[in-house]
Design a protein around this motif. Structure first.
Motif, short mmCIF file in Angstrom:
data_model
loop_
_atom_site.label_atom_id
_atom_site.label_comp_id
_atom_site.label_asym_id
_atom_site.label_seq_id
_atom_site.Cartn_x
_atom_site.Cartn_y
_atom_site.Cartn_z
N LEU A 42 0.83 -1.20 0.00
CA LEU A 42 0.00 0.00 0.00
C LEU A 42 0.87 1.26 0.00
O LEU A 42 1.72 1.44 0.88
CB LEU A 42 -0.90 0.02 1.24
N LEU A 43 0.63 2.12 -0.98
CA LEU A 43 1.37 3.37 -1.04
C LEU A 43 0.86 4.40 -0.04
O LEU A 43 1.63 5.22 0.47
CB LEU A 43 1.26 3.98 -2.44
N GLY A 44 -0.44 4.37 0.25
CA GLY A 44 -1.04 5.40 1.09
C GLY A 44 -0.33 5.62 2.41
O GLY A 44 0.02 6.76 2.76
N PRO A 45 -0.07 4.55 3.18
CA PRO A 45 0.63 4.75 4.46
C PRO A 45 2.03 5.33 4.29
O PRO A 45 2.49 6.09 5.15
CB PRO A 45 0.68 3.33 5.04
N LEU A 46 2.70 5.00 3.19
CA LEU A 46 4.04 5.55 2.96
C LEU A 46 3.96 7.04 2.65
O LEU A 46 4.77 7.83 3.14
CB LEU A 46 4.73 4.80 1.82
N PHE A 47 2.98 7.43 1.83
CA PHE A 47 2.82 8.86 1.53
C PHE A 47 2.50 9.65 2.80
O PHE A 47 3.01 10.75 2.99
CB PHE A 47 1.72 9.06 0.49
N THR A 48 1.66 9.07 3.65
CA THR A 48 1.30 9.76 4.88
C THR A 48 2.52 9.91 5.79
O THR A 48 2.78 10.99 6.34
CB THR A 48 0.19 9.02 5.62
N ALA A 49 3.28 8.83 5.95
CA ALA A 49 4.43 8.86 6.84
C ALA A 49 5.57 9.71 6.28
O ALA A 49 6.23 10.44 7.03
CB ALA A 49 4.92 7.43 7.08
N GLN A 50 5.80 9.63 4.98
CA GLN A 50 6.97 10.29 4.39
C GLN A 50 6.69 11.72 3.95
O GLN A 50 7.57 12.58 4.02
CB GLN A 50 7.47 9.48 3.20
N LEU A 51 5.46 11.98 3.48
CA LEU A 51 5.15 13.29 2.90
C LEU A 51 4.08 14.05 3.67
O LEU A 51 3.85 15.23 3.40
CB LEU A 51 4.68 13.11 1.44
N GLY A 52 3.39 13.36 4.57
CA GLY A 52 2.33 14.00 5.32
C GLY A 52 1.09 14.27 4.50
O GLY A 52 0.33 15.19 4.80
N ILE A 53 0.86 13.48 3.45
CA ILE A 53 -0.31 13.66 2.59
C ILE A 53 -1.15 12.40 2.60
O ILE A 53 -0.66 11.30 2.86
CB ILE A 53 0.08 14.03 1.14
N LYS A 54 -2.43 12.55 2.29
CA LYS A 54 -3.36 11.42 2.24
C LYS A 54 -3.95 11.29 0.84
O LYS A 54 -5.09 10.86 0.67
CB LYS A 54 -4.46 11.59 3.29
N ASP A 55 -3.19 11.66 -0.16
CA ASP A 55 -3.63 11.61 -1.55
C ASP A 55 -2.41 11.30 -2.40
O ASP A 55 -1.28 11.28 -1.91
CB ASP A 55 -4.24 12.96 -1.95
N SER A 56 -2.64 11.08 -3.70
CA SER A 56 -1.51 10.89 -4.60
C SER A 56 -0.74 12.20 -4.76
O SER A 56 -1.34 13.27 -4.87
CB SER A 56 -2.01 10.43 -5.97
N PRO A 57 0.59 12.15 -4.80
CA PRO A 57 1.36 13.36 -5.08
C PRO A 57 0.98 13.99 -6.42
O PRO A 57 1.14 15.21 -6.59
CB PRO A 57 2.82 12.86 -5.11
N PHE A 58 0.47 13.19 -7.34
CA PHE A 58 0.06 13.73 -8.63
C PHE A 58 -1.20 14.58 -8.51
O PHE A 58 -1.46 15.43 -9.35
CB PHE A 58 -0.17 12.60 -9.64
N ASN A 59 -2.01 14.33 -7.48
CA ASN A 59 -3.17 15.18 -7.22
C ASN A 59 -2.77 16.40 -6.39
O ASN A 59 -3.30 17.50 -6.60
CB ASN A 59 -4.26 14.40 -6.49
N VAL A 60 -1.85 16.19 -5.46
CA VAL A 60 -1.40 17.29 -4.61
C VAL A 60 -0.66 18.35 -5.44
O VAL A 60 -0.79 19.55 -5.20
CB VAL A 60 -0.49 16.75 -3.48
N ASN A 61 0.09 17.90 -6.42
CA ASN A 61 0.84 18.80 -7.31
C ASN A 61 0.26 18.69 -8.72
O ASN A 61 0.66 17.84 -9.50
CB ASN A 61 2.32 18.42 -7.32
N PRO A 62 -0.70 19.55 -9.09
CA PRO A 62 -1.37 19.44 -10.39
C PRO A 62 -0.43 19.56 -11.59
O PRO A 62 -0.69 18.95 -12.63
CB PRO A 62 -2.38 20.59 -10.37
N VAL A 63 0.65 20.33 -11.47
CA VAL A 63 1.59 20.45 -12.58
C VAL A 63 2.26 19.10 -12.84
O VAL A 63 2.37 18.65 -13.99
CB VAL A 63 2.66 21.53 -12.27
N ARG A 64 2.67 18.45 -11.76
CA ARG A 64 3.26 17.12 -11.89
C ARG A 64 2.22 16.13 -12.41
O ARG A 64 2.53 15.26 -13.24
CB ARG A 64 3.80 16.67 -10.53
#
Length: 202
Positions: A42-64
């Motif tokens: 599961l990527l979700g727990p890693l994103f939360t722990a490493q980036l502090g986000i609960k969504d895909s980085p591609f949604n958090v950063n629309p340019v990316r």
């Protein structure tokens, strides 16, 4: 030793680039004579722990995100893969990942994984629905009822959690990843490098 040359393919069904890698990795490993082990996590727990986000980085950063969607179109055209941008991204992936854990060692596992990725990224179907997963399994000649029942068992739930914890311990921060002979290769575009590393004499 053959075991030392095993390639682990770490993937997430919600990951766009995992789709491109998963559709190609088994054939590439077979052609090279490299044993393959599928590693759902599961990527979700890693994103939360490493980036502090609960969504895909591609949604958090629309340019990316804009770049990623166009890149996926190009990659799918390059590799001859069907592609349809999913109406929901990322889709919940816990249940199909648990089914993949339940299918560990089964001859249908690779085909199931590719079928789920096609359902998500080529057919725009909700892979969180048991009925969609049942359709994939039935298409492979597998009785879905016992597999889906096993997927929600305590043992399989624990297995997926353990995989996710192991991914974090390996330093995984996205998907897909190839791990072989103590090295981490991030991204579907590093798959050939990973296979070469598995085969190299050291």
């Amino acid at each position: 030793m053959e075991q030392d040359r095993t390639l682990e393919f770490w993937f997430e069904f919600g990951s766009t680039y995992s789709y491109v890698g998963a559709m190609r990795v088994e054939e590439a490993c077979r052609a090279a004579g490299v044993p393959l082990v599928w590693k759902p996590f599961l990527l979700g727990p890693l994103f939360t722990a490493q980036l502090g986000i609960k969504d895909s980085p591609f949604n958090v950063n629309p340019v990316r995100g804009k770049y990623m969607w166009r890149d996926l179109e190009r990659l799918c055209a390059k590799h001859g893969l069907p592609w349809r941008r999913p109406a929901v991204f990322p889709r919940a992936s816990v249940l199909p990942l648990r089914v993949a854990c339940a299918g560990e060692g089964q001859p249908w596992l690779g085909d199931f994984i590719r079928g789920v990725f096609r359902a998500n990224f080529a057919e725009d179907r909700d892979i969180a629905e048991a009925a969609v997963l049942a359709d994939v399994l039935k298409g492979l000649g597998v009785d879905p009822e016992p597999v889906l029942a096993q997927a929600v068992s305590a043992d399989v739930k624990a297995r997926l959690r353990a995989n996710t914890e192991q991914a974090a311990a390996l330093g995984i921060f996205g998907a897909p990843n190839c791990v072989t002979r103590g090295e981490l290769f991030f991204g579907q575009d590093r798959m050939d490098d990973a296979i070469a590393w598995a085969l190299a004499e050291r």
